[in-house]
Design a protein around this motif. Sequence first.
Motif, short mmCIF file in Angstrom:
data_model
loop_
_atom_site.label_atom_id
_atom_site.label_comp_id
_atom_site.label_asym_id
_atom_site.label_seq_id
_atom_site.Cartn_x
_atom_site.Cartn_y
_atom_site.Cartn_z
N LEU A 274 0.83 -1.20 0.00
CA LEU A 274 0.00 0.00 0.00
C LEU A 274 0.87 1.25 0.00
N LEU A 277 2.28 1.77 -3.47
CA LEU A 277 1.24 2.28 -4.38
C LEU A 277 0.98 3.77 -4.16
N GLU A 278 1.03 4.21 -2.91
CA GLU A 278 0.73 5.60 -2.60
C GLU A 278 1.89 6.53 -2.92
N ASP A 317 -8.33 -0.89 2.32
CA ASP A 317 -7.69 0.28 1.71
C ASP A 317 -6.79 -0.12 0.55
N TYR A 320 -9.15 -0.86 -2.44
CA TYR A 320 -9.64 0.36 -3.10
C TYR A 320 -8.52 1.07 -3.85
N ARG A 321 -7.29 0.93 -3.36
CA ARG A 321 -6.17 1.57 -4.06
C ARG A 321 -5.86 0.84 -5.36
#
Length: 468
Positions: A274, A277-278, A317, A320-321
């Motif tokens: 995550l 990805l962010e 989360d 959704y990402r």
Amino acid sequence: MSGSAGAAAGGGAGGVSVGGRGPVVFVDDDPDLRRATAQTLKLAGFAVQVFDSGAAALATLGPDFAGPVVSDIRMPRMSGLDLFERLRAIDPEIPVILVTGHADVDLAVQAVRDGVYDFIAKPFDAARLAGAVARAAEKRQLVLENRRLRKAAAEIGEDAPLVGETPAIKRLRDTIRQVADAAVDVLVLGETGSGKEVVAALLHRWSGRSGNFVALNCGALPETVLESELFGHEAGAFTGAAKRRIGRIEHASGGTLFLDEIESCPPAIQVKLLRVLETREVEPLGTNEKRRLDLRIVAATKVDLGSPAARADFRADLYYRLNVVTLPIPPLRERKADAPLLFALFARRAAERFGRPVPVITAAIRQHLERHDWPGNVRELMHYADRVTLGLEPAATEPEAASPAEAPDGTLHELVDRYEARLIRDALARHQGDVRATVEALGVPRKTFYDKLKRHGIVRSDFGGTDG
């Protein structure tokens, strides 16, 4: 009646059919028989075209004709046998059925040995004629289908994308083209064997990205190994880390990272993914250095992560990402019309790989392709094609049971005898004449087996092997 005006019912002889069971040509110089036969075949669902001479029929017949030809043997100028020879020159696989009088039965039997599909002795009843024509029509359709599929399969390259022509697979190809060059991550949803990696590779190919396509199965590695594989490590980062390793994420920079079975990813790895990805940065094990990435991630799952129950301990989360674009792959059972083309393609490739002849699609294979639900999807179909090519699939050779309307002539006792004899011959052939193995397979006592061989006139030694 002139031959050029001889159409009694249905479409022309080029193969464009308005009848439910396809076209058929009937040739006879007797106008009453022509009319009666045309009516019989039309009632049976065929698109019939009748002619009073072989020459008139030949003027409209070509190698694309989609049905059988039924002809009387005894006709002036051109006999049925002459017509058969002319048709064989046009296309040797057009089924020809000869109608013969009692005196010509021996002639017709020899013609069958020479390649005529069947013969019917006069007088014949409607069911006998319709059954013979139906079987010949089915054979012709199989021949044409094999030709079409072989041609189509030969035109498909090794890297052809998502083979199929059903609306579902066309929509998927169109959607991939639309999103391929967009800078978005993609979630691919599909059952086992449906082609998730094929979709991911296609997204990469059509994206124009110059970097690597890097694939990793998240469910195939333990957590400690997976972390190192994904993020990389520096020398000395942990016991046994003797040298620096570039992780899959960094190796995919400039290209596409494909994470299969993302739902199997351990929770601790999900947190780190995550973060990647962010931030579009990766921090290998054993260093505080952050490395910028030009990265596109395609993740694949066989469960619907949009459902909390199916998602289980997969982070919402992270889902959704990843879920910027979701591409659902239709299972093969929802696009069975693509199965024959896929089979032809896989069989051709298997034949090249194994050095075997390309198998034809028999009635039994076609029936299996249509009726099987393919829980293993395209991968299962590919393995089935391999087995058929190697001669290991019984369904490739077993004949279909005739429908009541197409059942062969004979009393029940005679039909049972024929079927029993065929089963015994098949078993002997399958076990290469080995009596012990054949008796065990058939589940009959040895004495009973030998009695049946004698009754059916079967010579065991013709199949090789020993008495055992």
